[in-house]
Design an enzyme around this catalytic site. Structure first.
Site, PDB file in Angstrom:
ATOM      1  N   CYS A  37       0.993  -1.260   0.078  1.00  0.00           N
ATOM      2  CA  CYS A  37       0.010  -0.081   0.042  1.00  0.00           C
ATOM      3  C   CYS A  37       0.679   1.307  -0.068  1.00  0.00           C
ATOM      4  O   CYS A  37       0.607   2.249  -0.530  1.00  0.00           O
ATOM      5  CB  CYS A  37      -0.729   0.079   1.233  1.00  0.00           C
ATOM      6  SG  CYS A  37      -1.924  -1.362   1.164  1.00  0.00           S
TER       7      CYS A  37
HETATM    8  C1  BEZ Z   1       0.559  -4.739   1.898  1.00  0.00           C
HETATM    9  O1  BEZ Z   1       0.081  -3.669   1.571  1.00  0.00           O
HETATM   10  O2  BEZ Z   1       1.855  -4.823   1.760  1.00  0.00           O
HETATM   11  C2  BEZ Z   1      -0.396  -5.670   2.587  1.00  0.00           C
HETATM   12  C3  BEZ Z   1      -1.538  -5.443   3.183  1.00  0.00           C
HETATM   13  C4  BEZ Z   1      -2.388  -6.258   3.847  1.00  0.00           C
HETATM   14  C5  BEZ Z   1      -2.122  -7.529   3.395  1.00  0.00           C
HETATM   15  C6  BEZ Z   1      -0.983  -8.061   2.566  1.00  0.00           C
HETATM   16  C7  BEZ Z   1      -0.068  -7.072   2.101  1.00  0.00           C
END
Ligand code: BEZ
Length: 211
Positions: free
Chosen positions: A45
């Site tokens: 994210c």
């Molecule tokens: C991420 O943004 O890396 C992420 C967020 C939630 C679950 C898995 C990855």
């Protein structure tokens, strides 16, 4: 029931990093992209938000406003923005909704319980000036999105909204486009004065008409 292409994009009022917004009012007469993130302070994210901030000018050129969403609070988002700037080199420059009560996530069916029963998946909705949903894509949390693809789709949507054409596989702005099969050859000659190539009666290519 989940949203489908052509449905009206549900309107809402929500707290964001830029203050309270009413979604339809915020989009005004332009295009919109609403996209969800599973959670704050997560790696994928963080990279995505930096990239969308970097591409802000590209969205603006297309008269498109972007709005992000995560089910954490606006307070938490505000704590995260420093990390986005520090690691991605771009400051958050669009509203990020704080959706702790999942109001917007539920309206847009962004929580897929068989993937995760509390966090959103990576949803993308493109919304037209008529407030109708023009595109829906869903990615899993583990896969960061390609926002060049989102820009490419906006180019196609904006072109095909104004001309009787569609865009072929792997099309990019500036490439040849397909004349709608409903247009006969006679009408195609006047509508597409740059000419066209007929590969099959139903597959006719013409230079992009707005270039
Ligand atoms: C991420 O943004 O890396 C992420 C967020 C939630 C679950 C898995 C990855």
């Amino acid at each position: 029931m989940s949203l489908r292409l052509g449905d009206e994009a549900p309107d809402f009022t929500a707290d964001t990093t830029d203050g309270k917004i009413n979604f339809h009012e915020y989009l005004g007469d332009g295009w919109g992209v609403l996209f969800s993130h599973p959670k704050d302070f997560t790696p994928v994210c963080t990279t995505e938000l930096g990239e969308v901030a970097r591409l802000k000018g590209e969205f603006e050129k297309r008269n498109t406003k972007v709005v992000g969403l995560s089910v954490d609070s606006v307070e938490s988002h505000k704590g995260w923005v420093g990390d986005i700037k520090e690691t991605q080199g771009h400051e958050l420059n669009f509203p990020l909704i704080g959706d702790e009560d999942r109001k917007v996530a539920n309206l847009y069916d962004m929580i897929h319980p068989n993937a995760n029963d509390t966090l959103t998946v990576r949803s993308v909705f493109i919304i037209g000036p008529d407030k109708k949903v023009k595109l829906i894509i869903t990615y899993p949390a583990s896969t960061g999105r390609n926002f060049q693809e989102i820009l490419r789709v906006i180019d196609s949507l904006q072109l095909t909204a104004n001309y009787s054409v569609s865009t072929p596989v792997n099309w990019n702005d500036g490439d040849d486009v397909i004349i709608a099969p409903a247009i006969n050859d006679e009408d195609a000659k006047t509508k597409f004065p740059k000419g066209f190539k007929t590969l099959k009666p139903y597959l006719r290519l013409t230079p992009q008409p707005n270039k």
